[in-house]
Design a protein around this motif. Structure first.
Motif, short mmCIF file in Angstrom:
data_model
loop_
_atom_site.label_atom_id
_atom_site.label_comp_id
_atom_site.label_asym_id
_atom_site.label_seq_id
_atom_site.Cartn_x
_atom_site.Cartn_y
_atom_site.Cartn_z
N ARG B 13 0.82 -1.21 0.00
CA ARG B 13 0.00 0.00 0.00
C ARG B 13 0.85 1.26 0.00
O ARG B 13 0.46 2.30 -0.50
CB ARG B 13 -0.92 0.03 1.23
N LEU B 165 -5.94 4.20 -0.78
CA LEU B 165 -5.18 4.53 -1.99
C LEU B 165 -4.29 5.75 -1.82
O LEU B 165 -3.38 5.98 -2.61
CB LEU B 165 -6.15 4.78 -3.15
N MET B 168 -0.26 5.95 -1.90
CA MET B 168 0.40 5.90 -3.20
C MET B 168 0.27 7.21 -3.97
O MET B 168 0.88 7.39 -5.01
CB MET B 168 -0.15 4.74 -4.04
N GLU B 169 -0.57 8.12 -3.48
CA GLU B 169 -0.62 9.47 -4.04
C GLU B 169 0.42 10.34 -3.35
O GLU B 169 1.08 11.17 -3.97
CB GLU B 169 -2.01 10.10 -3.83
N PRO B 172 4.79 9.60 -4.02
CA PRO B 172 5.45 10.25 -5.15
C PRO B 172 5.40 11.78 -5.06
O PRO B 172 6.33 12.45 -5.50
CB PRO B 172 4.69 9.75 -6.37
N ASN B 273 -4.76 13.91 -10.55
CA ASN B 273 -4.11 12.61 -10.71
C ASN B 273 -4.87 11.48 -10.00
O ASN B 273 -4.68 10.32 -10.32
CB ASN B 273 -2.68 12.65 -10.18
#
Lengths: 100, 320
Positions: B13, B165, B168-169, B172, B273
């Motif tokens: 995750r 989720l 993972m945003e 990066p 995104n």
């Protein structure tokens, strides 16, 4: 809570006279866009379509057409930058979270 | 499931080694299946595999695991790796026709964008039944005689779905910010108006707003386009924070205008995104949204960033 995205954008179309009424479109659609009555499919709420392409892929009569793809801004950006087709490509440890 | 599986899931995750989080494709036995037991098809992403195992404890069945390169069913179906060809090949490679006496496969519904049921029937003689969207409904689906309710067929995007989720945003986004913060640390040594903790907080807040808060509150934010939702919250955050930090005084005004242009644009971009993680955005819609939002985001961020950098380098704060 019901999510709704932009109106009047989907490329989904159903050609009613080709429909054989098998009902698979209604079965595979993740957003309940289709209903099948009297062996004839109907689009109920077009704006719920996310263009995943499952219905068209599983229609044995080729009655459904949709420009299927990934609704992912990151994929479009990478596609424009690299000059390739936008894809949900998660390899290389990119920031793509669609593959969780 | 062992503690190792749980830690592994948590790592995936957060993006740690997630591309190697796979199981071997092939045919697996769950419980004590025989020739009449149902065959369920799935992907070789280990998180998927574990969720499936967890929900199949009271069912004897076969699991046919396709090689999706360690990617979940829906995404792999979109790419075509969870597809008709791979399914046909895997049926042959595992000699499934010799293992079971029936000719029925149960596929996850979300695999349907990659698999053509009538083509599988034509090529292999196996009929495909699409099961429910969520693994937790499989038991009820089987008990009901392989019938799914409308709820089982509909994809949701609940608060919990969205929250899992967001790491993972965020990861990066923070990675991208690090070189910028590093460069500014260097210019801070000689700049006329060094960036301080409040500037960094304003920025990190904008990142958090776009990558975590907007996804979390998604359906409750007015409007439809993700970029708009992110911008709106980003503006709220930036204006609120600058106000509370008393940054609208004369000597800070120019810098604050720059921040009001840059920060909401950052939130907006990150929120946009998140369309890739959502379960309901169409490519046509995303394209339309991007065509409008991206020039505004880039323009606003460029002007705001230039203004901030100019003030940072050349405008000394007047001593009180």
């Amino acid at each position: 809570m019901n999510h709704r995205y932009l109106k009047d954008v989907t490329t989904l179309s159903l050609s009613a006279n080709q429909c054989v009424g098998c009902g698979l479109c209604a079965e595979v659609c993740p957003h309940g866009v289709f209903t099948v009555n009297d062996r004839n499919a109907k689009i109920t709420d077009k704006d719920l379509c996310m263009e995943c392409g499952a219905c068209a892929k599983n229609c044995p009569a080729n009655a459904i057409s949709v420009d299927a793809g990934v609704g992912c801004a990151y994929a479009f950006i990478m596609g424009w930058l690299t000059g390739s087709e936008p894809s949900c490509d998660c390899s290389g440890g990119s920031s793509d979270a669609c593959c969780s | 499931m062992s503690i190792g599986d749980i830690i592994g899931g948590w790592k995936a995750r957060w993006g740690i080694g997630r591309m190697d989080y796979k199981v071997k494709p092939g045919l697996y036995a769950v419980g004590k299946p025989d020739g009449d037991s149902p065959v369920l098809v799935s992907a070789n992403y280990k998180l998927t595999f574990d969720i499936l195992r967890k929900n199949l404890t009271s069912l004897d069945c076969w699991l046919l695991i396709l090689d999706t390169k360690g990617i979940n069913v829906w995404c792999a179906a979109g790419k075509g790796t969870f597809g008709t060809d791979e399914l046909v090949n895997r049926i042959e490679a595992t000699r499934l026709a010799d293992v079971v006496s029936h000719r029925k496969l149960i596929l996850p519904q979300l695999g349907a964008s990659g698999v053509s049921a009538h083509e599988v029937a034509k090529r292999m003689g196996f009929t495909v039944t699409y099961g429910p969207v969520r693994a937790e409904d499989i038991k009820a689906f089987v008990d009901a005689g392989y019938k799914a309710t409308k709820e089982m067929r509909t994809v949701e995007f609940t608060f919990k779905d969205r929250i899992v989720l967001t790491p993972m945003e965020l990861v990066p986004a923070v990675q991208m910010a690090l070189p910028v913060l590093g460069a500014l640390f260097l210019t801070n040594q000689f700049a006329a108006r060094p960036f301080d903790k409040k500037d960094v907080t304003a920025y990190l807040g904008a990142v958090l707003t776009g990558a975590v808060v907007t996804p979390a509150l998604l359906p409750h934010i007015p409007g439809k386009a993700f970029a708009w939702k992110g911008w709106l919250l980003g503006l709220g955050w930036t204006a609120g924070y600058l106000g509370l930090s008393k940054r609208f005084k004369k000597e800070d005004r120019l810098m604050s205008v720059g921040e009001l242009l840059l920060m909401p644009a950052v939130s907006s971009f990150l929120a946009m995104n998140f369309t890739g993680s959502s379960t309901y955005t169409s490519p046509s819609g995303v394209k339309k949204e991007m065509k409008r939002a991206l020039p505004l985001i880039i323009g606003s961020a460029a002007v705001g960033g230039a203004l901030m950098l100019g003030v940072h380098l050349f405008f000394r704060r007047k001593a009180k």
